[in-house]
Design a protein around this motif. Sequence first.
Motif, PDB file in Angstrom:
ATOM      1  N   ASP B  80      -5.599  -0.251  -4.186  1.00  0.00           N
ATOM      2  CA  ASP B  80      -4.233  -0.623  -4.546  1.00  0.00           C
ATOM      3  C   ASP B  80      -4.292  -0.945  -6.037  1.00  0.00           C
ATOM      4  O   ASP B  80      -4.435  -2.094  -6.438  1.00  0.00           O
ATOM      5  CB  ASP B  80      -3.837  -1.852  -3.715  1.00  0.00           C
ATOM      6  CG  ASP B  80      -2.391  -2.240  -3.932  1.00  0.00           C
ATOM      7  OD1 ASP B  80      -1.655  -1.459  -4.563  1.00  0.00           O
ATOM      8  OD2 ASP B  80      -2.016  -3.338  -3.493  1.00  0.00           O
ATOM      9  N   HIS B  82      -3.365  -0.284 -10.253  1.00  0.00           N
ATOM     10  CA  HIS B  82      -2.449   0.099 -11.318  1.00  0.00           C
ATOM     11  C   HIS B  82      -3.279   0.760 -12.413  1.00  0.00           C
ATOM     12  O   HIS B  82      -4.121   0.106 -13.030  1.00  0.00           O
ATOM     13  CB  HIS B  82      -1.770  -1.191 -11.828  1.00  0.00           C
ATOM     14  CG  HIS B  82      -0.817  -0.975 -12.937  1.00  0.00           C
ATOM     15  ND1 HIS B  82       0.205  -0.049 -12.894  1.00  0.00           N
ATOM     16  CD2 HIS B  82      -0.724  -1.574 -14.148  1.00  0.00           C
ATOM     17  CE1 HIS B  82       0.891  -0.081 -14.028  1.00  0.00           C
ATOM     18  NE2 HIS B  82       0.340  -1.004 -14.814  1.00  0.00           N
ATOM     19  N   LYS B  98      -1.366   7.694  -9.590  1.00  0.00           N
ATOM     20  CA  LYS B  98      -1.226   7.336  -8.174  1.00  0.00           C
ATOM     21  C   LYS B  98      -2.606   7.318  -7.532  1.00  0.00           C
ATOM     22  O   LYS B  98      -3.406   8.236  -7.760  1.00  0.00           O
ATOM     23  CB  LYS B  98      -0.378   8.383  -7.450  1.00  0.00           C
ATOM     24  CG  LYS B  98       1.112   8.190  -7.624  1.00  0.00           C
ATOM     25  CD  LYS B  98       1.826   9.143  -6.668  1.00  0.00           C
ATOM     26  CE  LYS B  98       3.275   9.304  -7.076  1.00  0.00           C
ATOM     27  NZ  LYS B  98       3.795  10.636  -6.729  1.00  0.00           N
ATOM     28  N   CYS B  99      -2.820   6.315  -6.709  1.00  0.00           N
ATOM     29  CA  CYS B  99      -4.083   6.268  -5.967  1.00  0.00           C
ATOM     30  C   CYS B  99      -4.080   7.330  -4.873  1.00  0.00           C
ATOM     31  O   CYS B  99      -3.037   7.846  -4.507  1.00  0.00           O
ATOM     32  CB  CYS B  99      -4.282   4.892  -5.346  1.00  0.00           C
ATOM     33  SG  CYS B  99      -4.521   3.618  -6.572  1.00  0.00           S
ATOM     34  N   THR B 116      -6.322  -4.152 -10.187  1.00  0.00           N
ATOM     35  CA  THR B 116      -5.971  -3.992  -8.781  1.00  0.00           C
ATOM     36  C   THR B 116      -4.733  -4.860  -8.548  1.00  0.00           C
ATOM     37  O   THR B 116      -4.550  -5.880  -9.217  1.00  0.00           O
ATOM     38  CB  THR B 116      -7.114  -4.444  -7.858  1.00  0.00           C
ATOM     39  OG1 THR B 116      -7.590  -5.712  -8.298  1.00  0.00           O
ATOM     40  CG2 THR B 116      -8.249  -3.455  -7.880  1.00  0.00           C
ATOM     41  N   LYS B 117      -3.873  -4.427  -7.641  1.00  0.00           N
ATOM     42  CA  LYS B 117      -2.618  -5.169  -7.454  1.00  0.00           C
ATOM     43  C   LYS B 117      -2.804  -6.272  -6.415  1.00  0.00           C
ATOM     44  O   LYS B 117      -3.327  -7.332  -6.727  1.00  0.00           O
ATOM     45  CB  LYS B 117      -1.509  -4.178  -7.094  1.00  0.00           C
ATOM     46  CG  LYS B 117      -1.191  -3.252  -8.288  1.00  0.00           C
ATOM     47  CD  LYS B 117       0.071  -2.449  -8.067  1.00  0.00           C
ATOM     48  CE  LYS B 117      -0.287  -1.026  -7.674  1.00  0.00           C
ATOM     49  NZ  LYS B 117       0.887  -0.160  -7.526  1.00  0.00           N
ATOM     50  N   SER B 118      -2.399  -6.038  -5.170  1.00  0.00           N
ATOM     51  CA  SER B 118      -2.553  -7.137  -4.196  1.00  0.00           C
ATOM     52  C   SER B 118      -3.874  -7.025  -3.442  1.00  0.00           C
ATOM     53  O   SER B 118      -3.939  -7.089  -2.221  1.00  0.00           O
ATOM     54  CB  SER B 118      -1.378  -7.136  -3.227  1.00  0.00           C
ATOM     55  OG  SER B 118      -1.333  -5.884  -2.593  1.00  0.00           O
ATOM     56  N   SER B 119      -4.936  -6.785  -4.183  1.00  0.00           N
ATOM     57  CA  SER B 119      -6.274  -6.694  -3.584  1.00  0.00           C
ATOM     58  C   SER B 119      -7.271  -6.963  -4.696  1.00  0.00           C
ATOM     59  O   SER B 119      -6.866  -7.270  -5.819  1.00  0.00           O
ATOM     60  CB  SER B 119      -6.500  -5.299  -2.991  1.00  0.00           C
ATOM     61  OG  SER B 119      -6.508  -4.337  -4.019  1.00  0.00           O
ATOM     62  N   GLY B 122     -11.399  -1.838  -6.137  1.00  0.00           N
ATOM     63  CA  GLY B 122     -10.941  -0.457  -6.145  1.00  0.00           C
ATOM     64  C   GLY B 122     -12.094   0.449  -6.539  1.00  0.00           C
ATOM     65  O   GLY B 122     -13.150  -0.021  -6.989  1.00  0.00           O
ATOM     66  N   THR B 179      -1.259   1.655   4.553  1.00  0.00           N
ATOM     67  CA  THR B 179      -1.396   0.360   3.889  1.00  0.00           C
ATOM     68  C   THR B 179      -2.195  -0.548   4.809  1.00  0.00           C
ATOM     69  O   THR B 179      -2.069  -0.491   6.033  1.00  0.00           O
ATOM     70  CB  THR B 179      -0.032  -0.297   3.616  1.00  0.00           C
ATOM     71  OG1 THR B 179       0.726  -0.195   4.810  1.00  0.00           O
ATOM     72  CG2 THR B 179       0.681   0.352   2.458  1.00  0.00           C
ATOM     73  N   LYS B 182      -1.954  -6.671   6.632  1.00  0.00           N
ATOM     74  CA  LYS B 182      -1.845  -7.812   5.723  1.00  0.00           C
ATOM     75  C   LYS B 182      -1.897  -9.165   6.454  1.00  0.00           C
ATOM     76  O   LYS B 182      -1.704 -10.210   5.842  1.00  0.00           O
ATOM     77  CB  LYS B 182      -0.543  -7.734   4.909  1.00  0.00           C
ATOM     78  CG  LYS B 182      -0.527  -6.613   3.871  1.00  0.00           C
ATOM     79  CD  LYS B 182      -1.158  -7.046   2.559  1.00  0.00           C
ATOM     80  CE  LYS B 182      -0.923  -6.044   1.437  1.00  0.00           C
ATOM     81  NZ  LYS B 182      -1.919  -4.971   1.398  1.00  0.00           N
ATOM     82  N   GLN B 283     -10.914  -8.300   0.454  1.00  0.00           N
ATOM     83  CA  GLN B 283      -9.861  -7.813  -0.448  1.00  0.00           C
ATOM     84  C   GLN B 283      -8.782  -8.863  -0.708  1.00  0.00           C
ATOM     85  O   GLN B 283      -7.857  -8.621  -1.487  1.00  0.00           O
ATOM     86  CB  GLN B 283      -9.213  -6.537   0.133  1.00  0.00           C
ATOM     87  CG  GLN B 283     -10.106  -5.295   0.077  1.00  0.00           C
ATOM     88  CD  GLN B 283     -10.176  -4.662  -1.311  1.00  0.00           C
ATOM     89  OE1 GLN B 283      -9.929  -5.324  -2.320  1.00  0.00           O
ATOM     90  NE2 GLN B 283     -10.519  -3.383  -1.367  1.00  0.00           N
TER      91      GLN B 283
END
Lengths: 231, 323
Positions: B80, B82, B98-99, B116-119, B122, B179, B182, B283
Motif C-alpha cells: 500500500d 505512494h 500504482k501498486c 507506505t500508506k496505511s501499512s 512494501g 485489500t 483491517k 503491517q
Amino acid sequence: MIKNVNQISEQAFLLDFGDEVTREINQNVINTFNFISKKMQKNNPLGLKNCVPSYNKLLIHFNPSKKNKDELINFLNGIERLQTESSVNIDEVEIPVCYDEEFALDIKDVSKKTKINEDLIINSHLSTQFFVYMIGFMPGLPFMGDLETNLNVPRLMTPRLQVPSGSVGIVDKFCVIYPNQSPGGWNIIGRTPIKLFDKNKIKATLLNPGSKVKICKISKKEFLEIQKINE
Amino acid sequence: MSNCYFSVERAGIYTTFQDSGYDFLQHFGVTTGGVVDNNLFRTANKLLGNDDNEPVIEFAYQGPKLKLEKGNVQIAITGDVHFIISKKSENYTDTLGKCFQTYQLHEGDIIDIIATKSSIYGYFGLLGGFKLNKYNSSGSTLVRSKIGPNDGRKIQENQLIEFNKESQNEKLKQISFPTTDKSNVIRVIEGPQENFFSLETINQFYNSPFTISKSADRMGIRLDGNQIISKQSRNIPSEGIIKGSVQVPGDGNPIVLMVDHPTIGGYPKIATVILNDLVKLAQLSFGKEVSFEKVSIETAENLYYENKNNLDEIFKSIKNYNN
C-alpha cells in the motif's frame, strides 16, 4: 529421551527432553539433533527448515503442509526406537583467553561477590573441561558448562549496551564467548582473540553443539599477535 | 561493474534486500530473516515472472528514491505504497504510480518510493532480479549480524544497485490484489509456557487490548497494555524460538517475535500468533490497538493452507495491460 512432542505452531514442534538442565539431558538433545541433521542433508524429504538444540529442548521448524506434518510426526515418533546413540562429537577445541585487567571487566566484582580471589577464579576457568550445550542468541555464541567451581554469580543488574567482541562471560556454572560486539549481561572475565564466527568460511562457526572446549591462558602480547594473524 | 544499475538518491528508513530467508543455520545462532510480508513478496515475483524466491527490496515507512543510471528494466511495487515515477523522456514530469502492476523504466528514469500508506512494509522487485552476493544461497540481509547481500547492510545513500539483466518490450502485467483484512483481532494458539501464567492473567491477555508500541521492527513488536506477569519464574532455560511467539519478559510487556528474532530465548511464551495473522500484525503501525483471540492449531493450519490457495487463485488473475 524425548518426553514429549509438542506442536507449538503451524510450522514447529518443540521436543521436550526433561525439565532440568544437565549434561546428560543435553547430550540426548544433541544426539537427536545430529541424527535429524543428517536427514536434513539428504534432499530433505520432510520439508525441514531448522533444527535447533538447546539445554533440554529441540525445536523442529518445517515448511507447513499436511503431508510434511504427518510424515514428521511419524518420523519423530519413530526416533525413540532408532539408535540416535552417541554419535559423540569428538571435536575438542582449545581457545586462548587473556585475563588481563583491561579485558576482565568484571573479575574484580565477581571476586568481591564470591569472596574467591581472582587467581582462583581464573584457575577454575582454566581447569574446566567445557561442553557446548548450545549455540545461539547471536551467530556463533556458545553456551558452555559446567564451571568446575560453581561461582554462583548472577547476571549483571544492568546489562552492558556494548560488550567487546571476544569477551568471555560467566553466570552461575555457565560461560559464554561473544563472537561480536553486542549488548550483554554476563560477567566478563577475559577476552579471546580467536574468531568464533567467520561468515566467509565454509564452516562459519568454530564450535558445534556438543563440542568440548579447553581454555588456555595467554599474555596480552600473545593476544595481540594472534589477533593480528586472524585479521 | 555490470552494465545495468540504479543509483540511490535517498535510501529510506529501513531498506534491505530480502527473500524467504535462511534455512538450517539457526543452530549456529543465525536467525531466519527474510521478508516480513510473504504475500506481497510472492506477488511481486509472480507479476514479474521471476523465480518465487528472487530477492527483492523491502522498505519500511519511507522507501528509497532510485535513478536508473544504466539499462532498461521492468519493475513492480507491491503493498500500500505512494510512489512516483519521473521519466526522462517526459522531462521528469511526476506520474503517480500504482501498486500491483509492472512498469517499464528506461535509462535516466527516476522512481521515488515516498511512503507506505496505511501499512509499514512494501516491496520493490524487478524482472530478472538484483545482482547480489548471496550468503548460503539466500539474498536476505541480517543487519544486526552483518550477514547477507550488500555486506549485510541496509541500502545506503549514493550506493549503486546492480541488476542481472536488461528487460524491454516485455508485456506489462497487473493483478487485482484484495485489500487486506483491517480487523484488529489477531488470532493466536496457546504458547509453550502458557502454564507459567495464572488463569486470571491469561484471561486478561485475551480480554484487554494492547497497543503497538514505537519499539516495533523486524526483530520484534513490543506491545503496551496491561502487564502480563508470570506466576512462576520469569525465565526458562533458553530454548529455540520461532517468529510469532509472544514472549513475556520480566517487565510484563509482551513482545511478538518477528523475522530477525534471536535464535534462542529465555522468556516464557504465553501464545504464538498464527502465520496467517502475523503479516497483518506486522503491517499495523504504532499506536494501533490489537486484541488476541485463541484458536486451535487445526484452525491455524487450515487458515494457512486456505491463504496459500487463495493467493494461488489470485495469481491466476494476472493479466496484460496497455500503458
